[in-house]
Design a protein around this motif. Structure first.
Motif, PDB file in Angstrom:
ATOM      1  N   SER A  73       0.793  -1.222   0.000  1.00 63.62           N
ATOM      2  CA  SER A  73       0.000   0.000   0.000  1.00 63.62           C
ATOM      3  C   SER A  73       0.815   1.256   0.000  1.00 63.62           C
ATOM      4  O   SER A  73       0.306   2.338  -0.141  1.00 63.62           O
ATOM      5  CB  SER A  73      -0.903   0.005   1.229  1.00 63.62           C
ATOM      6  N   LEU A  88      -6.720   2.311  -0.995  1.00 56.15           N
ATOM      7  CA  LEU A  88      -8.011   1.706  -1.348  1.00 56.15           C
ATOM      8  C   LEU A  88      -8.457   2.139  -2.738  1.00 56.15           C
ATOM      9  O   LEU A  88      -8.922   1.319  -3.544  1.00 56.15           O
ATOM     10  CB  LEU A  88      -9.065   2.098  -0.302  1.00 56.15           C
ATOM     11  N   MET A  90      -6.208   0.370  -5.353  1.00 51.98           N
ATOM     12  CA  MET A  90      -6.537  -1.043  -5.488  1.00 51.98           C
ATOM     13  C   MET A  90      -7.864  -1.232  -6.224  1.00 51.98           C
ATOM     14  O   MET A  90      -8.009  -2.121  -7.058  1.00 51.98           O
ATOM     15  CB  MET A  90      -6.585  -1.708  -4.115  1.00 51.98           C
ATOM     16  N   ALA A  91      -8.824  -0.369  -5.892  1.00 49.96           N
ATOM     17  CA  ALA A  91     -10.120  -0.436  -6.582  1.00 49.96           C
ATOM     18  C   ALA A  91      -9.951  -0.125  -8.072  1.00 49.96           C
ATOM     19  O   ALA A  91     -10.615  -0.728  -8.920  1.00 49.96           O
ATOM     20  CB  ALA A  91     -11.105   0.548  -5.944  1.00 49.96           C
ATOM     21  N   GLN A 133      -6.261  -9.613  -4.548  1.00 52.43           N
ATOM     22  CA  GLN A 133      -6.315  -8.142  -4.457  1.00 52.43           C
ATOM     23  C   GLN A 133      -7.492  -7.722  -3.584  1.00 52.43           C
ATOM     24  O   GLN A 133      -7.383  -6.781  -2.792  1.00 52.43           O
ATOM     25  CB  GLN A 133      -6.446  -7.548  -5.863  1.00 52.43           C
ATOM     26  N   PHE A 193      -7.446  -5.537  -0.288  1.00 54.17           N
ATOM     27  CA  PHE A 193      -8.323  -4.365  -0.216  1.00 54.17           C
ATOM     28  C   PHE A 193      -9.070  -4.350   1.116  1.00 54.17           C
ATOM     29  O   PHE A 193      -9.147  -3.310   1.793  1.00 54.17           O
ATOM     30  CB  PHE A 193      -9.306  -4.419  -1.386  1.00 54.17           C
ATOM     31  N   GLU A 199      -6.715  -3.479   3.947  1.00 55.48           N
ATOM     32  CA  GLU A 199      -6.426  -2.043   3.960  1.00 55.48           C
ATOM     33  C   GLU A 199      -7.604  -1.267   4.535  1.00 55.48           C
ATOM     34  O   GLU A 199      -7.438  -0.277   5.247  1.00 55.48           O
ATOM     35  CB  GLU A 199      -6.111  -1.571   2.543  1.00 55.48           C
ATOM     36  N   CYS A 210     -15.691  -4.855   5.442  1.00 53.37           N
ATOM     37  CA  CYS A 210     -14.357  -5.382   5.127  1.00 53.37           C
ATOM     38  C   CYS A 210     -14.241  -6.850   5.517  1.00 53.37           C
ATOM     39  O   CYS A 210     -13.645  -7.660   4.792  1.00 53.37           O
ATOM     40  CB  CYS A 210     -13.280  -4.564   5.841  1.00 53.37           C
ATOM     41  N   GLY A 241     -16.487  -4.601  -2.630  1.00 57.39           N
ATOM     42  CA  GLY A 241     -15.477  -3.540  -2.720  1.00 57.39           C
ATOM     43  C   GLY A 241     -16.119  -2.194  -2.988  1.00 57.39           C
ATOM     44  O   GLY A 241     -15.716  -1.164  -2.433  1.00 57.39           O
TER      45      GLY A 241
END
Length: 787
Positions: free
Chosen positions: A8, A616, A619-620, A642, A646, A649, A683, A711
């Motif tokens: 990250s 975030l 990654m998205a 991933q 995510f 994180e 999450c 997500g």
């Protein structure tokens, strides 16, 4: 295969840590009084290069600074005095925990044992001294007016604070050296096993050694991934990402190239193919060590190639600097800088892929730049002769025109490079040459393979050239490094594909030779796909859409190593599934744009909440690219891992928000806690979904759909959380000076995933900063009430 996750890019006391040798003091928190109050100077020759070291020190500095600053007001209420005593005791307890871990590390590392123990003793003594000097029982009886005088030994408190900071810094630096030693040791184990792999002569021996090699590469991947995340220098971080990407891809190449050599031991092209893989892996391993130890081999101390973007940026800075100092540099220096920039533009004007129109425009702007510089020099010399202290109108106009001309040149070069790159990437995206090589090799057609090899070499030269042009206009140093990595990948992979094709041509019925060619072709296709993403990033930076955003470069975490690993064939989605996934991806992309927009409103881009938000969002964005068949996530397994990262994180963000909420007034807390209560289960649900095993196309698609949906739900919450947190932060900044001195949520999360407490990770986790934080917050509230 060993995968090399990038991480990250943020963080507290995670696995990586600082540098091989310590600490140049980090920028003090705004409003702190380190220089005047403590008179503390960092240890000579030390430089902090990792976030974990810095973020362990910064809260401690802030706590001690706040404590010291309270001595300026000599009279305190009894309640305030008790709180000050609690702070002193909390500092002592936190240091005691810290020292225990430091001593444990010392006992496990004999070469640093003495240094570490001395630093631990100093830290412990300083902590005890601070506790004694803030002890209520040791103070004089209250004055007649009911107020109590404290900090009678002002010099003693300052001295103890300075000793504490110096000793803690030294302990952290020594612990960081242990982390670096772990990486070097891991690299050495990999090298030894690689030498064994090169010499094996039987499949049975190879499978046994490769299994060991795979485990060692997993360990190395994790250690270097933590270090990459922890590096403060974005340029070094990009270099580390490039080296680790090479190692990840080369591990599969090493497997198939070695198997091909074992199957066809007398084949020269197979030996050449295998040797090239081992050579490239060794270079990448050395590059990692150079980064973590911050050193270069002898003879390589010269700076790397300068891009046009960097040259123009530095040139404009010098020109604009004339406003402040007419004698800042000489006209010869300025002319030399422009000459270097214009020499680099020849890479564009000499390129066969630059259009006639673009070439003429570049030449015209180059000529204009020379003229504008002479006008600037003339106005500049006149101002100097007049001994003017301020800038004349003529010089101001010349400066503006010079900078405008350089901006136009940069814009023209960027347009040329990106248009050429887009055309070539699109032209080669069908991979016809690779397909023809595979067919010709399987047919044993030597003439056809030779013909298609020539075409691939031409394609390689074209792609290398566009990488070179893109590097000139990349806009950031990390993107420059990514361009250099792409250029090197095409240079090396092209000949490797050709040697693999030649081997297949000589042994057209060999399944292993065919598999080997497939692996190298996939590496080429992957790099070409990454070029599309790189091109988009460069354009985004130029147009100011995503700026210096920290990119999450994670690739999937490794699973079990298998020497007979087969490449999975992708399942094709039907039209309805493709449409559904495409719509979901677009919704995800819209949310990342909203998140980016909200983060731009924050004054402090290094804020812990912002950093987790950036991770975030990025990654998205990778998950969105997956829905389009682009980016670094190539398979559904990549996406699931991933998604798990995510979710992790997101939990770190929730932890940072919870820490922040502890500093808020009671009336403000419920608003933030409500969003945290939504984020944590969201999450956790995504984690469960990502980890659930499924089989079959329908179940896999359902899992993909669910992961992206969940997500998206987390991003929905993030879009609400960011403006709320920003608003609350501004509110408290306006009414509470403590927040200007130290944003306490810039620390490790409260509920981070447990890790082994070893090395730097263990020692940074051992500091009980949270308790200090609350005490200092209470102290500040009391001060506001009583004074």
């Amino acid at each position: 295969m060993a995968a090399f996750p990038g991480g990250s890019g943020g963080g507290g006391g995670g696995g990586g840590g600082g540098s091989s040798s310590g600490v140049s003091w980090p920028r003090s928190p705004p409003g702190s009084a380190l220089g005047s109050a403590l008179g503390w100077e960092p240890l000579p020759g030390l430089q902090i290069r990792s976030r974990s070291v810095e973020q362990t020190l910064v809260p401690l500095v802030a706590q001690i600074t706040t404590l010291i600053n309270h001595k300026d007001k000599l009279r305190r209420s009894d309640k305030t005095l008790r709180t000050i005593q609690q702070v002193g005791q909390a500092v002592n307890l936190a240091v005691a925990r810290f020292v225990l871990v430091g001593e444990a590390i010392a006992n496990e590392n004999q070469e640093l044992k003495e240094e570490m123990k001395i630093a631990c003793i100093e830290a412990k003594q300083a902590g005890e001294t601070i506790a004694q000097l803030t002890d209520v029982a040791a103070l004089d009886p209250p004055e007649a007016d009911g107020q109590i005088t404290i900090f009678t030994d002002k010099t003693g408190v300052v001295k103890a604070a300075r000793l504490l900071l110096s000793s803690v810094t030294k302990v952290l630096v020594l612990a960081d050296r242990i982390v670096i030693k772990q990486i070097i040791t891991s690299r050495n184990k990999v090298l030894v096993t690689m030498e064994q792999l090169e010499k094996v002569s039987s499949f049975q021996e190879f499978v046994q050694i490769f299994s060991q090699f795979g485990n060692e590469m997993v360990e190395f991947a994790h250690l270097t991934g933590d270090r990459q995340n922890d590096l403060k220098d974005e340029k070094k971080k990009a270099k580390m990402a490039a080296a680790r990407a090479v190692l990840e891809k080369c591990t599969m190449m090493l497997l198939t190239a070695s198997k091909t050599c074992l199957r066809h031991p007398d084949c020269e092209s197979a030996r050449v193919n295998k040797a090239a893989v081992f050579h490239r892996m060794r270079l990448a391993l050395e590059q990692v060590i150079e980064i973590v130890t911050d050193c270069r081999p002898s003879g390589e101390n010269e700076p790397g190639p300068v891009s046009i973007y960097t040259g123009i940026k530095e040139f404009k800075n010098k020109v604009e600097g004339l406003r402040d100092n007419l004698f800042i540099l000489s006209k010869e220096n300025l002319r030399a800088m422009l000459r270097v920039i214009l020499e680099h533009t020849e890479d564009f004007t000499d390129s066969a892929y630059t259009s006639h129109e673009n070439r003429e425009h570049i030449l015209e702007l180059s000529k204009q730049a020379k003229m504008e510089l002479e006008q600037l020099v003339s106005a500049w010399m006149y101002a100097q002769n007049q001994k003017r202290k301020d800038v004349t109108d003529e010089l101001e106009v010349a400066i503006l025109k010079m900078c405008q001309c350089m901006n136009e040149l940069h814009r023209e070069l960027h347009s040329t490079a990106t248009s050429v790159a887009a055309d070539l990437i699109k032209y080669h995206s069908d991979h016809l040459v690779l397909k023809a090589l595979k067919i010709s090799g399987a047919e044993g057609n030597i003439e056809a393979v030779a013909e298609h090899s020539c075409k691939l070499s031409e394609q390689k030269e074209q792609l290398v050239e566009i990488c070179h042009l893109l590097r000139h206009v990349s806009g950031t140093e990390p993107l420059e490094i990514t361009c250099l990595h792409a250029e090197d990948t095409f240079l090396v992979t092209g000949p490797q594909i050709i040697s693999a094709a030649e081997t297949l041509t000589l042994h057209p019925s060999s399944k292993i030779a065919k598999e080997n060619l497939d692996v190298f072709c996939e590496a080429w296709e992957s790099q070409l796909s990454d070029m599309s993403l790189l091109l988009r990033e460069i354009s985004d930076v130029f147009e100011g859409r995503r700026g210096e955003k920290r990119v999450y470069l994670s690739l999937p975490r490794p699973g079990k190593h298998n020497a007979n690993l087969k490449t999975l064939k992708p399942a094709r989605l039907d039209n309805e599934e493709q449409t559904k996934l495409g719509i979901l991806g677009l919704e995800l992309h819209k949310l990342t744009t909203r998140v980016d927009s909200e983060m731009e409103k924050w004054e402090d881009p290094e804020n812990e909440i912002v950093r987790h938000g950036q991770s975030l969002s990025s990654m998205a964005y990778s998950m969105y690219l997956f829905t389009r068949g682009e980016g670094l996530l190539k398979t559904t397994q990549d996406l699931f891992q991933q998604a798990e990262a995510f979710a992790t994180e997101g939990l770190k963000l929730a932890s940072a928000l919870l820490s922040f909420s502890n500093q808020l007034e009671d009336d403000d807390k419920p608003l933030l806690l409500r969003e945290i209560d939504r984020m944590v289960p969201a999450c956790q649900q995504l984690q469960v979904t990502a980890r659930t095993l499924v089989q079959g196309k329908t179940a896999t698609f359902t899992k993909v759909d669910t992961c992206i949906h969940k997500g998206k739900n987390i991003l929905d919450i993030l879009v609400q959380v960011l403006p709320l947190s920003c608003k609350l932060l501004r509110k408290h900044k306006a009414g509470n000076g403590y927040f200007r001195a130290h944003p306490p949520w810039k620390e490790n999360g409260l509920h981070a995933a447990p890790r082994e407490s070893s090395g730097l990770a263990g020692i940074t986790d051992s500091f009980g900063i949270k308790s200090l934080e609350q005490h200092v917050a209470n102290l500040t509230v009391l001060e506001n009430k009583h004074f």
